[in-house]
Scaffold this active site. Structure first.
Site, PDB file in Angstrom:
ATOM      1  N   VAL A 109      37.186  39.131  35.363  1.00 39.52           N
ATOM      2  CA  VAL A 109      36.117  39.042  36.371  1.00 39.52           C
ATOM      3  C   VAL A 109      36.434  39.945  37.556  1.00 39.52           C
ATOM      4  CG1 VAL A 109      34.859  37.492  37.922  1.00 39.52           C
ATOM      5  CG2 VAL A 109      35.534  36.696  35.657  1.00 39.52           C
ATOM      6  N   ALA A 154      39.767  30.633  43.464  1.00 41.22           N
ATOM      7  CA  ALA A 154      39.832  30.065  42.123  1.00 41.22           C
ATOM      8  C   ALA A 154      40.166  28.579  42.175  1.00 41.22           C
ATOM      9  CB  ALA A 154      40.878  30.821  41.296  1.00 41.22           C
ATOM     10  N   GLU A 181      43.340  39.512  43.956  1.00 43.53           N
ATOM     11  CA  GLU A 181      44.502  38.735  43.519  1.00 43.53           C
ATOM     12  C   GLU A 181      44.164  38.201  42.135  1.00 43.53           C
ATOM     13  OE1 GLU A 181      47.329  38.442  45.020  1.00 43.53           O
ATOM     14  OE2 GLU A 181      46.996  38.775  47.169  1.00 43.53           O
ATOM     15  N   LEU A 182      44.633  38.888  41.092  1.00 49.06           N
ATOM     16  CA  LEU A 182      44.175  38.604  39.731  1.00 49.06           C
ATOM     17  C   LEU A 182      45.309  38.007  38.885  1.00 49.06           C
ATOM     18  CD1 LEU A 182      42.055  41.878  39.399  1.00 49.06           C
ATOM     19  CD2 LEU A 182      41.370  39.662  40.353  1.00 49.06           C
ATOM     20  N   THR A 196      28.065  37.335  42.720  1.00 55.33           N
ATOM     21  CA  THR A 196      27.522  38.686  42.523  1.00 55.33           C
ATOM     22  C   THR A 196      26.853  39.185  43.796  1.00 55.33           C
ATOM     23  OG1 THR A 196      27.173  38.220  40.182  1.00 55.33           O
ATOM     24  CG2 THR A 196      25.951  40.073  41.097  1.00 55.33           C
ATOM     25  N   LYS A 218      33.164  31.202  49.134  1.00 50.67           N
ATOM     26  CA  LYS A 218      32.647  30.609  47.903  1.00 50.67           C
ATOM     27  C   LYS A 218      33.835  30.127  47.097  1.00 50.67           C
ATOM     28  CE  LYS A 218      31.615  32.224  43.771  1.00 50.67           C
ATOM     29  NZ  LYS A 218      31.892  31.093  42.838  1.00 50.67           N
TER      30      LYS A 218
END
Length: 530
Positions: free
Chosen positions: A269, A184, A287-288, A250, A209
């Site tokens: 997400v 992130a 890890e949200l 994706t 990414k």
């Protein structure tokens, strides 16, 4: 729901053309960016060689919304080429003994040390966090490299007692293979570092990414790592990178060749990612979000409480997953603590994030500013009282006032919503049981902390009826975790663990092996089959 619309926190595009406004990288003030190998146009794909022929994105500085430089993202064809090269590189990497892999990780840590200040400056410029936090983030990667070097001589399983004569029962740990890492915007270096250093030591190769809004940081870090690999005559594809958006993310989630997908981002997400990975029975490390609380009891040392609450709520402009969003105060000290924290908020030095004296910088995007304003409005509508803040600041960049809101119900919808902005909801409680229940009633379970001198309460807090979070603190803030412990949380935070303790096990697969070194064939459980 179209995943592409929700993959990132914010778009990296900007309404004005970068060509209309000069790039910061060409200004003498920002010439240091070139020390990181960056230029006006940067390739966003690395798999042993640099490339990229996809969409060109411009990275903007949150402190002034001026364009820094451009990055060309990966196409799906380039993703396919990269994953093939990365898997091929694993064949060599997996054969290298773990301590020798640890030596490569040590060299990566040393290479980062040499660039720590300039790389920290880039994090500050591109993400928007203050300079000391940018440097601190690179330091985390360095620290995890040090940790992973030691780990390279320690990973392994036990030899277990077998019930059968002449048999050995052992546990063998092997690398999973290819680890996909999606990070992130808020920690564009450290989170990759946690995953990369441990995954490499365990014998995996990595495909990264990064966030589409911090692509220059992804490119700069990859250049440092790639140089170490190339210097050691190792395939650069051991640490590959594909900059991109939802299409690349994706593809990684659905790709059976990605043996473990580590995803850091929003719960919304993350849930979609988890379902795509589970569809193929793949491994995931999530890890949200976090809706973290500090609970302050009547016996707390307020000289610890005030700086802790200010650091944890204002630090990184409220954009840490461990940011304190709920401050629960015992009714007997509520007014005193609110007054002291509000006074401290007014003394927070706001300015350009790369100015060493600044303590508080901008939000990362204009979209975050809109989310901030919407949250303030909702809090007012739900009965909240604005103690301080609540407005967008009249200056260039994405600056908002750090905000304190009192008077809301503990279960008000806005209090139960994680908004990634510097808003602190202050709640008044009466009993320990009530406070612990409020801590646990939100969907996320990342970080939590109490302030008290009561040792009985401390151990109730740490125990089965205490906090249900992955990080449970006493007399320190919710943010600022050390790398030696496992980092992660429960419930909608995703259940993943990264960095220290035995988090390495998530990057490996376990085999239970029984070896018969006798001339007999006894069966387990005493079964006779004759």
């Amino acid at each position: 729901m179209n995943c592409a619309q929700h993959w990132t926190f914010a778009s990296s595009h900007h309404p004005q053309s970068a060509a209309m406004s000069g790039l910061l990288i060409n200004q003498p003030k920002y010439a240091w960016l070139k020390e990181l190998g960056l230029s006006e146009d940067n390739p966003g794909v690395y798999n042993g060689s640099w490339g990229g022929s996809g969409e060109v994105v411009t990275s903007y500085c949150p402190a002034n919304n001026e364009p820094i430089a451009r990055v060309t993202q990966a196409t799906l064809a380039e993703y396919e080429e990269t994953i093939q090269k990365t898997r091929e590189a694993w064949k060599m990497w997996a054969d290298i003994p773990a301590p020798k892999r640890g030596e490569i990780v040590r060299q990566i840590g040393d290479a980062l040390r040499k660039k720590i200040n300039v790389l920290g400056s880039l994090v500050s410029l591109e993400m928007g966090k203050i300079y000391v936090e940018g440097v601190g983030e690179v330091q985390e990667y360095v620290d995890v490299c040090d940790y992973a070097v030691g780990l390279s001589r320690m990973i392994g399983g036990p030899i277990l007692p077998s019930e059968r004569p002449g048999h050995a029962l052992i546990e063998q740990w092997n690398p999973v293979g290819l680890v996909g890492i999606i990070t992130a915007f808020n920690f564009p270096v450290a989170v990759y570092g946690w995953n990369n250093a441990i995954a490499l030591t365990c014998g995996n190769v990595c495909l990264w990414k990064g966030a589409p809004t911090t692509p220059l940081t992804s490119v700069a870090v990859t250049k440092i790592v790639a140089e170490v690999l190339e210097k050691n005559n190792l395939p650069g594809a051991i640490c590959s990178m594909t900059c991109g958006g939802a299409d690349i993310g994706t593809a990684m989630a659905k790709d059976e060749r990605v043996d473990l997908l580590s995803f850091t981002g929003s719960t919304h997400v993350g849930k979609m990612v988890a379902m795509m990975v589970q569809e193929r029975f793949g491994r995931k490390l999530l890890e949200l979000g976090g809706n973290n609380a500090i609970i302050v009891f009547e016996d707390a040392d307020l000289n610890l409480v005030v700086p802790s609450a200010v650091f944890a709520s204002v630090g990184t402009a409220g954009q840490r997953c461990t940011t304190t969003r709920r401050l629960m105060l015992h009714e007997s000290i509520h007014d005193t603590v609110v007054e002291r924290i509000a006074k401290a908020y007014k003394q927070v030095r706001i300015g350009d994030p790369w100015d060493p004296s600044t303590l508080y910088g901008p939000l990362h995007t204009k979209q975050a500013v809109e989310q901030y304003l919407a949250a303030v409005e909702q809090a007012k509508q739900q009965g909240g009282t604005l103690v301080c803040g609540g407005k967008v600041m009249d200056r260039p960049g994405n600056y908002v006032e750090p905000t304190i809101i009192t008077g809301l119900a503990h279960d008000a919808p806005i209090v139960h919503t994680e908004t990634f902005v510097p808003i602190l909801y202050v709640l008044k409680f009466k009993t320990e049981e009530e406070a612990f229940a409020w801590n646990n009633e939100v969907q996320q379970g990342l970080s939590s902390s109490i302030f008290t001198k009561d040792m009985g309460r401390v151990f109730r807090w740490l125990g089965p009826k205490g906090s249900d979070c992955g990080i449970v603190n006493v007399n320190i803030p919710t943010s600022g975790a050390e790398i030696g412990g496992a980092f992660g949380g429960e419930k909608h935070t995703g259940g993943g663990r990264e960095s220290g303790s035995d988090s390495w096990k998530q990057y490996m697969r376990r085999s239970t092996c029984t070896i018969n070194y006798s001339k007999d064939l006894p069966l387990a459980q005493g079964i006779k089959f004759e």
